[in-house]
Structure formats: C-alpha cells, structure tokens
Scaffold this active site. Structure first.
Site, short mmCIF file in Angstrom:
data_model
loop_
_atom_site.label_atom_id
_atom_site.label_comp_id
_atom_site.label_asym_id
_atom_site.label_seq_id
_atom_site.Cartn_x
_atom_site.Cartn_y
_atom_site.Cartn_z
N ASN A 52 0.81 -1.22 0.00
CA ASN A 52 0.00 0.00 0.00
C ASN A 52 0.84 1.28 0.00
OD1 ASN A 52 -2.44 -1.48 0.15
ND2 ASN A 52 -2.15 -1.74 2.35
N HIS A 138 -14.31 -1.82 6.62
CA HIS A 138 -13.13 -2.50 7.19
C HIS A 138 -13.40 -3.07 8.59
CE1 HIS A 138 -8.89 -2.57 8.81
NE2 HIS A 138 -8.66 -2.98 7.58
N GLU A 182 -16.13 4.01 3.78
CA GLU A 182 -14.74 4.23 3.37
C GLU A 182 -14.72 5.11 2.13
OE1 GLU A 182 -12.43 0.59 2.99
OE2 GLU A 182 -13.47 -0.30 4.70
N SER A 186 -11.10 -0.85 0.53
CA SER A 186 -9.76 -1.43 0.60
C SER A 186 -9.59 -2.67 -0.25
CB SER A 186 -9.42 -1.76 2.05
OG SER A 186 -10.33 -2.70 2.59
N ASP A 211 -13.57 6.59 6.40
CA ASP A 211 -12.21 6.05 6.55
C ASP A 211 -11.49 6.23 5.22
OD1 ASP A 211 -9.95 4.46 6.72
OD2 ASP A 211 -10.96 2.75 7.64
N HIS A 214 -7.29 4.42 2.04
CA HIS A 214 -6.77 4.19 0.68
C HIS A 214 -7.07 5.35 -0.25
CE1 HIS A 214 -5.77 0.07 1.73
NE2 HIS A 214 -6.88 0.10 2.44
N LYS A 243 -0.16 3.88 4.86
CA LYS A 243 -0.29 3.50 3.44
C LYS A 243 0.44 4.54 2.59
CE LYS A 243 -3.65 0.30 4.80
NZ LYS A 243 -4.95 0.11 5.46
C1 PLP Z 1 -5.36 -0.50 6.75
C2 PLP Z 1 -6.70 -0.04 7.09
C3 PLP Z 1 -7.01 0.37 8.38
C4 PLP Z 1 -6.08 0.20 9.54
O1 PLP Z 1 -4.99 1.07 9.47
P1 PLP Z 1 -3.64 0.65 10.23
O2 PLP Z 1 -2.93 1.94 10.39
O3 PLP Z 1 -2.94 -0.30 9.31
O4 PLP Z 1 -4.03 0.03 11.52
C5 PLP Z 1 -8.26 0.92 8.61
N1 PLP Z 1 -9.16 1.02 7.63
C6 PLP Z 1 -8.90 0.60 6.37
C7 PLP Z 1 -9.94 0.74 5.33
C8 PLP Z 1 -7.68 0.04 6.07
O5 PLP Z 1 -7.44 -0.42 4.86
#
Ligand code: PLP
Length: 383
Positions: A52, A138, A182, A186, A211, A214, A243
C-alpha cells in the site's frame, strides 16, 4: 499445569487443521524489501503489487531522513501515553499538517488506523444510539462500532437509497446516528458516492465518518475523498499514516471540539503509548512530498488505469484493482502462477473478503515501471 496448556495447543491444532482444509490458513512469509517495490521472498526477486506504499514514499530520502533526525532529536520511543508524558514536538506539527491536508480545524493522531477506529466510534456514540456501516466496511470500523455499545446495522454497499430507508426507520428510536463508510474501499478499490451519502446524513440528522485509508495520496489531489467530493459534509475523516503516508499510525480530522473530545476520551489514545517520533516525522515529511509533487500523486491513478486498459478490465477508480476468482483455492493458484513470473500479488481470502469472493488484490504505485505493469496485465489475462 502441563495438561491444561496441552489442551490449548490441541485446540489450536484443531482450528488450524480446519482452516487448512478450506484453504483459509494464512501465515506471514519473510519478504525483504530491497529497493522500492522489489522484494526478496524465498530466495527469489519479485515485484510487489501487494503493497500500500502508493507513492513509493517509504523509501523516499526526505521521508527516511526525517525519521532518522527525529530519533536523534527526540529518541526512539514516546515514553508514555500523550496525556501522561506530553507531546513530542513533531506530533503537534503532524496534526497541524493533517488538518490542513484534509481541510478541517484540527486532527488527532493515534497509534494506528485500527486504534483510531476503535477509539473514535465509542467516543461519540453508545447505548441508545445506532451505527450504520457500509456492508464492506473494514474490520476496524466493525470493531469500533461493536465496542461502542450502540446498535450496529449495515447498509448495502455504496447504496445511499438503502441507507436512507434504514435511517428513516432508525431515527424514530435512536438518540444519535453515526454513518460509517470508506472513501476508497480497501479490497474493491471503488469510491463511495459521498455526495449522495452526505445528503442522506444531513437530511436524517446523522453524523458521517469516512475512513480514507486508501484515498489519501491517491484521489482528491492526494487530499482524499472529501476533496474529491467538496460538497459532502464529513464530520469525521479517519485514516492511516501507514499506506500512502509511508509510516505508521492513524488519525482523525474533525472540528476542534470533536478533536478535543477524542484527545480526552478515546480510550485507544488515552490508554496507549503515543506514536514514536520517527513515525510521526516520517508521516509529516510524506505529507510535504504529496503537497510539493502533484505529478507523483496523479501518476498512481494513471498507472492503475494503464493496467485496467491493458487487461481489458473496467477503468480503475483508485490504486486498487481486484481480480475476482471466487474460491480461496483459485485465488491461491493465481497467486502462485504470477509468482512463477516474478510478480507478487497476494490472494485475499475470507474473512478479509466475503465468502465466495476470494481474489487477487492488486495495488498500484507511482513507482511501478510501465513495462512491468504491461507484463502483469498479460499474465492476468492468462489466468
Ligand atoms: C489498513 C486499514 C485500516 C487500519 O490502518 P492501520 O494503520 O494499518 O491500523 C483501517 N481502515 C482501512 C480501510 C484500512 O485499509
């Protein structure tokens, strides 16, 4: 007591055998990153399409130097939770930069994105309230919702009409309503229709949390989904530093009072040690690169779209392109076939994705060579 310990071992073996039989057992494999996205795994050199690191910033000299300097100036660890030991200076600078990037008053940094999700949702809703999650949200968002004690419901993926009809019913009884989705999904790489979802939230007096794990660094000129949908009202913009921001940690950007509430109430911040100075400084340096290099940001989507065009797939909406294969077994076979050709694309299986939708999840980065993307497209066509 050896007998009891043995029975836990027996339990674990039984569980593992069950997963193995379904092709669902997963184990981390040592994979050394050599340069950029070239990795060494099992003695072979592979190009990773499973990372990522969308902008190639984990190995950017300015980002690495910032981390090294932060260790020299502030030490390797933060020492305690931030309310106990106080904030090391890069933390405040990072929160200011995140708020500016996302166009909010303020930001609160957490130890990870997962910790941001499970700390934030219970800080704003609880018993008597309702959380409505997109069906593909997620695991961290589901965990946060569950932990809050609110009623937890899901709405059909990216379906604002389904959300509206469920909210309408819920608003008769629920004290407060929080909608969670989101910005970029993801495992599917599609973008949430935040204009329509925000309009439903405003009409039904619900708060909206997005969220952007990505989305940052990829859409909205690198600023994420709220910049891509400037008309949308997003109350909580959550995300990760791990990421495109090339470091480790999580954040929530919101109004100043909301952020002040999170800093004093979110349990995953209050009862967990603050982010180390190196991670903080690296993320700050990554934001500076994003703002200074719009062409680097634009190239991520361009690379993903070069792939989808060459592979004859629907045009990519983000850095993520799923190749749906159905069974876990088929996804593992596809992963092995690509690995034979020096291409690392990990199979994603349940419970990360719904049953029957195992896939290869391809993640494109600004640093992928064009010729390798062509080669991947040809290999995927052969699957
Ligand atoms: C990776 C991810 C998370 C968690 O983030 P980390 O910093 O890796 O704990 C939360 N939400 C989504 C959609 C993700 O892809």
């Amino acid at each position: 007591m050896p007998v009891r310990m043995d029975s836990l071992q027996a339990f674990a073996r039984h569980k593992l055998a069950g997963l193995e039989a379904l092709s669902l057992r997963r184990t981390p494999v040592e994979t050394a990153r050599r340069e950029g996205l070239w990795v060494e795994r099992g003695g072979r050199r592979l190009l990773s399409f499973s990372c990522n690191d969308y902008l190639g910033l984990t190995h950017h000299p300015a980002v690495m130097d910032a981390a090294i300097r932060a260790i020299q100036d502030h030490g390797a660890g933060a020492g305690a939770a931030r309310l106990v030991t106080g904030d090391h200076p890069p933390l405040e600078a990072l929160e200011t930069a995140l708020a500016a990037l996302k166009g909010t008053d303020a930001a609160c940094v957490f130890g990870s994105g997962f910790l941001a999700a499970i700390g934030t949702i219970p800080a704003v809703v609880g018993a008597g309230d309702v959380v409505l999650l997109d069906a593909l949200a997620h695991a961290s968002l589901h965990a946060g919702a569950k932990l809050s004690g609110a009623e937890v419901l899901t709405f059909r993926h990216n379906d604002a009409a389904d959300l509206a009809s469920q909210l309408k019913t819920q608003r008769f009884t629920a004290r407060r309503a929080l909608v969670v989705t989101e910005g970029v999904f993801s495992m599917d790489g599609d973008v949430a229709p935040l204009d329509a979802i925000s309009a439903v939230c405003v009409a039904q007096d619900a708060w909206l949390m997005v969220d952007d794990a990505h989305a940052v660094g990829v859409i909205g000129d690198g600023r994420g989904s709220s910049a891509a949908y400037p008309g949308a009202k997003v109350d909580l913009q959550m995300g990760t530093l791990s990421k495109a921001l090339a470091s480790y940690g999580g954040y929530v950007c919101a109004g100043a009072d909301v952020v002040a509430l999170l800093k004093t109430r979110a349990r995953s911040s209050v009862f967990s040690t603050a982010l180390p100075p190196a991670s903080t400084a690296a993320a700050l340096a990554a934001i500076e690169v994003i703002l200074a290099e719009p062409r680097r940001v634009a190239s991520v989507l361009a690379k993903a779209r070069a792939f989808t065009a060459a592979a004859g797939l629907p045009q990519a909406e983000s850095a993520i392109v799923p190749i749906l294969l159905g069974s876990a077994k088929a996804a593992l076979a596809a992963q092995a076939a690509l690995e034979e050709q020096g291409l690392l694309a990990m199979a994603i299986r349940p419970p990360t994705v719904p049953k029957g939708t195992a896939r290869l999840r391809l993640a494109f980065s600004s640093v992928h060579p064009d010729a390798e993307i062509e080669r991947l497209a040809a290999a995927v066509k052969q699957l």
